[in-house]
Design an enzyme around this catalytic site. Structure first.
Site, PDB file in Angstrom:
ATOM      1  N   CYS A 124      38.775  13.056   4.610  1.00 30.40           N
ATOM      2  CA  CYS A 124      37.752  14.076   4.292  1.00 30.40           C
ATOM      3  C   CYS A 124      36.559  14.037   5.234  1.00 30.40           C
ATOM      4  O   CYS A 124      35.919  15.048   5.486  1.00 30.40           O
ATOM      5  CB  CYS A 124      37.259  13.892   2.861  1.00 30.40           C
ATOM      6  SG  CYS A 124      38.606  13.875   1.695  1.00 30.40           S
ATOM      7  N   HIS A 173      31.664  18.989   2.499  1.00 31.73           N
ATOM      8  CA  HIS A 173      33.124  18.966   2.471  1.00 31.73           C
ATOM      9  C   HIS A 173      33.555  19.573   1.142  1.00 31.73           C
ATOM     10  O   HIS A 173      33.022  19.207   0.086  1.00 31.73           O
ATOM     11  CB  HIS A 173      33.618  17.528   2.621  1.00 31.73           C
ATOM     12  CG  HIS A 173      35.010  17.332   2.113  1.00 31.73           C
ATOM     13  ND1 HIS A 173      36.070  18.102   2.540  1.00 31.73           N
ATOM     14  CD2 HIS A 173      35.515  16.468   1.183  1.00 31.73           C
ATOM     15  CE1 HIS A 173      37.159  17.712   1.904  1.00 31.73           C
ATOM     16  NE2 HIS A 173      36.857  16.734   1.071  1.00 31.73           N
ATOM     17  N   ASN A 175      40.926  22.107  -1.410  1.00 32.77           N
ATOM     18  CA  ASN A 175      40.377  21.045  -0.561  1.00 32.77           C
ATOM     19  C   ASN A 175      41.291  20.900   0.659  1.00 32.77           C
ATOM     20  O   ASN A 175      42.448  20.502   0.530  1.00 32.77           O
ATOM     21  CB  ASN A 175      40.334  19.758  -1.398  1.00 32.77           C
ATOM     22  CG  ASN A 175      39.801  18.554  -0.641  1.00 32.77           C
ATOM     23  OD1 ASN A 175      39.810  18.520   0.586  1.00 32.77           O
ATOM     24  ND2 ASN A 175      39.368  17.552  -1.385  1.00 32.77           N
TER      25      ASN A 175
END
Ligand code: UT7
Length: 352
Positions: free
Chosen positions: A116, A279, A309
């Site tokens: 991430c 993020h 995501n």
């Protein structure tokens, strides 16, 4: 003073749109649960056999290069952040170099495996190279093809519903313009909970870091061990696992911490942030971070409802969309921040 500026941004998401309702065919879940817990409505899946992580990255890179107004052969270094690489090795950087058709050979290519936070780690590395004068046109790409590696049974639903495919890219160049460019970057890690958000197999661990049984390792008489055992296949141990609640708890603590760190170093305040691009992990995490920093809605960009995501790709995709939507303007102070697997986390402040 030489700094690093963003000269071009681009993103690419696959055409195939998978709604929450679509996922109910495979697992016991619901649109209501997914939206309430994550804010996600749909995500994109790449076309298996026709697209890969490196081809998604290439499509985004082509747009970023065009927007930077340079020729692809002017790129002198590639940084590729992903957790879903085409191959175990070599990395996606060289595959993108080939797919882009860069004819100037022997430029450098580096793969970053920081999940991430991969894009922010890549930005920080690129920033050091550019400020030192080593490179003049760095192509930084974040791309993921999660759909290839997810567990679509009910057992895997806690992870699978969250992730999506896509890619974003930026071209980074030096600038001498007063006050412009990357002002600061901050990188952190803590491996204590490495297995709490991880894809353990295939790998060389051989059960070393934990329970052999749990990770599907078996002594099979192979002289050097083996990355993938039959037990891993039989026990469905070839997909990511996540302790969602622990990740959530750490994320809402570390996001604000690392953003404050960047603001303190530069003498700036939360009010100075024109746009925070976190993020895109979970809309609830973004909302927590926004509240904790006291930011107004117009200061935070979210697009997780459309893409889920996308790990290393989420920040550059969001940057690209924010720019297209007029949410990023000349001279704006952009704040990027990420937290994820490792755990690793980071932040960056950029004066556009
Ligand atoms: O990019 C960084 C990486 N990841 C993250 O940032 C994720 C951080 N964590 C999260 O976003 C949240 O923890 C999740 C969205 C993953 C999960 O939400 P939660 O509120 O923490 O749910 P939970 O894991 O505590 O599960 C609650 C219930 C459980 O059922 P029981 O035991 O209460 O009966 C789960 O089995 O929800 C169930 N559940 C689901 N139900 C329907 C878990 N996944 C699903 C699902 N659909 N997809």
């Amino acid at each position: 003073m030489k700094r690093t500026k963003i000269a071009g941004i681009g993103h690419y998401v696959p055409e195939k749109c998978v709604t929450n309702q679509d996922l109910t065919q495979y697992m016991d879940t619901s649109d209501e649960w997914i939206q309430e817990r994550t804010g996600i409505k749909e995500r994109r899946y790449a076309e298996n056999h026709k697209e890969t992580t490196s081809t998604l990255g290439t499509r985004a890179a082509e747009i970023a290069i065009e927007n930077a107004g340079i020729d692809k052969n002017e790129i002198d270094f590639i940084i590729f952040a992903t957790l879903s690489a085409d191959y175990f090795f070599p990395g996606c950087g060289v595959l993108l170099q080939r797919e882009l058709g860069i004819t100037k050979t022997e430029i450098g290519a580096l793969d970053i495996r920081n999940q991430c936070s991969g894009f922010i780690y890549g930005l920080s590395v690129a920033d050091q190279f550019i400020r030192s004068g080593m490179y003049k046109n760095i192509l930084l790409v974040g791309a993921e093809m999660h759909s290839m590696g997810l567990d679509f049974s009910t057992e895997g639903r806690g992870v699978t519903v969250i992730f999506g495919d896509g890619a974003g890219a930026v071209v980074l160049q030096p600038t001498e313009e007063e006050g412009k460019g990357v002002l600061t970057t901050h990188l952190h890690s803590d491996g204590t909970n490495a297995e709490e958000l991880a894809m353990i197999n295939p790998g060389s661990h051989g059960g070393y870091h934990g329970n052999k049984e749990k990770y599907g390792f078996e002594d099979d008489g192979h002289p050097g061990g083996i990355f993938v055992t039959q037990k891993m296949v039989d026990d469905n141990l070839l997909a990511p696992n996540m302790n969602g609640q622990l990740v959530f708890k750490k994320a809402v603590q570390k996001f604000p911490e690392v953003i404050h760190e960047a603001l303190n170093v530069t003498g700036l305040k939360t009010d100075d942030i024109d746009l925070l691009i976190p993020h895109q992990a979970n809309l609830r995490i973004s909302a927590f971070v926004q509240k904790s920093l006291g930011l107004k809605d117009h200061q935070v960009f979210n697009n997780i409802h459309k893409y889920g995501n996308t790990t290393a790709a989420s920040i550059p995709i969001a940057m690209s969309e924010a720019l297209q939507e007029g949410r990023i303007k000349e001279n704006d102070l952009l704040c990027l921040a990420a937290f994820g697997s490792g755990f690793t986390w980071g932040s960056a402040l950029i004066r556009m």
